[in-house]
Enzyme design. Structure first.
Site, mmCIF file in Angstrom:
data_model
loop_
_atom_site.group_PDB
_atom_site.id
_atom_site.type_symbol
_atom_site.label_atom_id
_atom_site.label_comp_id
_atom_site.label_asym_id
_atom_site.label_seq_id
_atom_site.Cartn_x
_atom_site.Cartn_y
_atom_site.Cartn_z
ATOM 1 N N ARG A 33 0.816 -1.000 -0.123
ATOM 2 C CA ARG A 33 -0.398 -0.390 0.184
ATOM 3 C C ARG A 33 1.090 1.512 0.339
ATOM 4 N NH1 ARG A 33 -4.982 -1.781 3.936
ATOM 5 N NH2 ARG A 33 -6.473 -2.370 2.073
ATOM 6 N N LYS B 212 -19.193 -15.843 4.208
ATOM 7 C CA LYS B 212 -20.509 -15.985 4.587
ATOM 8 C C LYS B 212 -20.927 -15.886 3.221
ATOM 9 C CE LYS B 212 -20.520 -15.450 8.861
ATOM 10 N NZ LYS B 212 -20.990 -13.876 10.379
ATOM 11 N N GLY C 32 -7.770 -7.887 -0.594
ATOM 12 C CA GLY C 32 -8.031 -8.597 1.217
ATOM 13 C C GLY C 32 -7.264 -10.228 1.144
ATOM 14 N N GLY D 57 -12.554 -4.472 1.108
ATOM 15 C CA GLY D 57 -13.815 -3.685 1.065
ATOM 16 C C GLY D 57 -14.478 -3.178 0.312
HETATM 17 P P1 AMP Z 1 -14.555 -13.858 4.109
HETATM 18 O O1 AMP Z 1 -13.700 -12.362 5.007
HETATM 19 O O2 AMP Z 1 -15.823 -13.335 4.194
HETATM 20 O O3 AMP Z 1 -13.965 -12.755 3.153
HETATM 21 O O4 AMP Z 1 -13.857 -14.573 4.599
HETATM 22 C C1 AMP Z 1 -12.347 -15.089 4.715
HETATM 23 C C2 AMP Z 1 -12.042 -16.058 5.869
HETATM 24 O O5 AMP Z 1 -13.125 -17.099 4.807
HETATM 25 C C3 AMP Z 1 -10.674 -16.729 5.747
HETATM 26 O O6 AMP Z 1 -10.515 -15.633 6.599
HETATM 27 C C4 AMP Z 1 -10.796 -17.974 5.613
HETATM 28 O O7 AMP Z 1 -10.611 -18.620 6.315
HETATM 29 C C5 AMP Z 1 -12.357 -18.320 5.888
HETATM 30 N N1 AMP Z 1 -13.246 -19.843 4.990
HETATM 31 C C6 AMP Z 1 -12.873 -19.482 3.811
HETATM 32 N N2 AMP Z 1 -13.425 -20.865 3.634
HETATM 33 C C7 AMP Z 1 -14.392 -21.277 4.592
HETATM 34 C C8 AMP Z 1 -14.620 -22.661 5.304
HETATM 35 N N3 AMP Z 1 -14.695 -23.562 4.543
HETATM 36 N N4 AMP Z 1 -15.225 -22.504 6.559
HETATM 37 C C9 AMP Z 1 -14.480 -21.935 7.447
HETATM 38 N N5 AMP Z 1 -14.032 -20.792 7.023
HETATM 39 C C10 AMP Z 1 -13.471 -20.138 5.761
#
Ligand code: AMP
Length: 397
Positions: free
Chosen positions: A37, A201, A354, A377
């Site tokens: 960055r 999620k 990210g 984000g």
């Molecule tokens: P996000 O912030 O929604 O982009 O999610 C990123 C996070 O999702 C990372 O820290 C990953 O470890 C987690 N992640 C990805 N796949 C899985 C999974 N199958 N089960 C639990 N956490 C997950």
């Protein structure tokens, strides 16, 4: 095309220029562990120095929650920026950000000098877009430049509020570049256009799935999100991440993709574990056939191949979110395979900040990508088709 004034549209000679940068870098014991960055901010800073501006830099760092926290001071950034620019970046160490040190330093500036203010989030008003702090920031400058793409999805004092109290507010080169790459990929892609979404999620990616289904040829969904889709299709997902409230949504998205002729690719196998730990026992099972007591923590090898093959056919690829819990080496293979597929293709490859950006850089594929966004984000909200407040606040062309 970005319809906003940029640093190329203004004359800064002899003027005090406040530049909102994104210096939100990871720090361990005061050492910067990833300076991407900082490097990304240099073109705008160098241009303003060369044009004879008095360059006043500001940024947030981490989440001090409105209080001075010494471990989140920007002091180490001033030191590293001085090295990168080859000239002194004077640090104005005021806990109130716009305080006696900052005011005296600005007063003493000569054309081409650079100073850095303290962490803007030391002030509680910053994240509330408060009037008082916005006015204080504006009082330091004649011209405002926003080059912080990473915070462009937020309306804070240092990127939005301040623009109310300065006549000239423009965007910098990094902001321009981010929007050009992301905008072109999404709105004017060379086809086939493949989007890869991962992360934890479904609920946090609803709008991005909605928006991208209207634009892509292939939508790939991996990571924790995929288990909600597997469950919605009648599968069993054991103890995997699951959002029961989104089963209908998952089915609707499948129908929408089918109606639009968009290929929706979901995992066909998963690496499952008997605990959320790198020491857990693991096995590979078909998607939607995860036994009780096991949770899916990565895509399996068949899926990695399926996704990599889809990438091979693409002319434009956008990727946001890991394929599994890549922070644990045992569950990083899927994310690595996708990163490798992107590194190998000649397609335009855009990494949406990210975790995916961190994964690509850590694997040494950084220079193989067309563009790695500095904002996780912000790039996600851009992919959702939303207007970014930090961009909207700049003067129109
Ligand atoms: P996000 O912030 O929604 O982009 O999610 C990123 C996070 O999702 C990372 O820290 C990953 O470890 C987690 N992640 C990805 N796949 C899985 C999974 N199958 N089960 C639990 N956490 C997950």
């Amino acid at each position: 095309m970005l319809n906003k004034k940029t640093v190329d549209d203004i004359n800064v000679k002899g003027k005090r220029v406040l530049v909102r940068c994104d210096f939100n870098v990871p720090l361990i014991d005061g050492k910067i562990t990833d300076e991407n960055r900082l490097v990304a901010a240099l073109p705008t800073i160098k241009k303003l120095i060369a044009d004879g501006g008095k360059v006043i830099l500001c940024s947030h760092l981490g989440k001090p929650k409105g209080e001075p926290k010494p471990e989140l001071s920007l002091a180490p950034v001033a030191v590293r920026l001085s090295e990168l620019l080859g000239q002194e970046v004077k640090f104005a160490a005021d806990p109130e950000v716009v305080g006696p040190n900052a005011k005296a330093a600005v007063e003493a500036m000569k054309d081409g000098d650079v100073i850095l203010l303290e962490n803007t989030r030391y002030r509680a008003e910053e994240t509330k877009n408060g009037e008082e702090f916005s006015k204080e920031l504006a009082s330091l400058c004649d011209v405002f430049v926003n080059d912080a793409f990473g915070t462009a999805h937020r309306a804070h004092c240092s990127n939005v509020g301040v623009t109310k109290y300065v006549d000239t507010a423009v965007v910098g080169y990094l902001m321009e570049k981010e929007i050009a790459f992301l905008g072109n990929a999404v709105n004017n892609p060379e086809r086939p256009f493949v989007a890869i979404l991962g992360g934890s999620k479904v609920s946090s990616k609803i709008s991005v799935i909605d928006n991208l289904i209207d634009k892509v040829d292939v939508l790939i969904i991996g990571g924790g999100m995929a288990y909600t889709f597997a469950k919605a299709a009648g599968g069993t997902v054991g103890d995997s991440l699951l959002e029961m409230d989104y089963l209908d949504y998952a089915n609707k998205m499948k129908e929408k993709a089918a109606a639009k002729g968009v290929k929706l690719l979901l995992p066909v196998d998963n690496v499952v574990a008997d605990a959320f730990s790198n020491d857990a026992n693991t096995q590979v099972v078909p998607a939607g056939q995860i036994p009780d007591g096991w949770e899916g923590l990565d895509i399996g090898p068949e899926t990695a191949k399926l996704f990599a093959d889809a990438v091979k056919t693409a002319k434009t690829v956008v990727w946001n979110g890991p394929m599994g819990c890549f922070e644990m080496p045992k569950f990083a293979a899927g994310t690595k395979a996708v990163a490798a597929a992107l590194a190998e293709t000649d397609a335009v490859t855009i990494i949406g900040g990210g975790d995916s950006a961190a994964a690509v850089n850590q694997l040494g594929y950084g220079d193989k990508m067309t563009h790695i966004s500095t904002g996780g984000g912000a790039s996600l909200e851009f992919l959702e088709g939303k207007e970014l407040p930090g961009v909207a606040a700049a003067n129109d062309k």
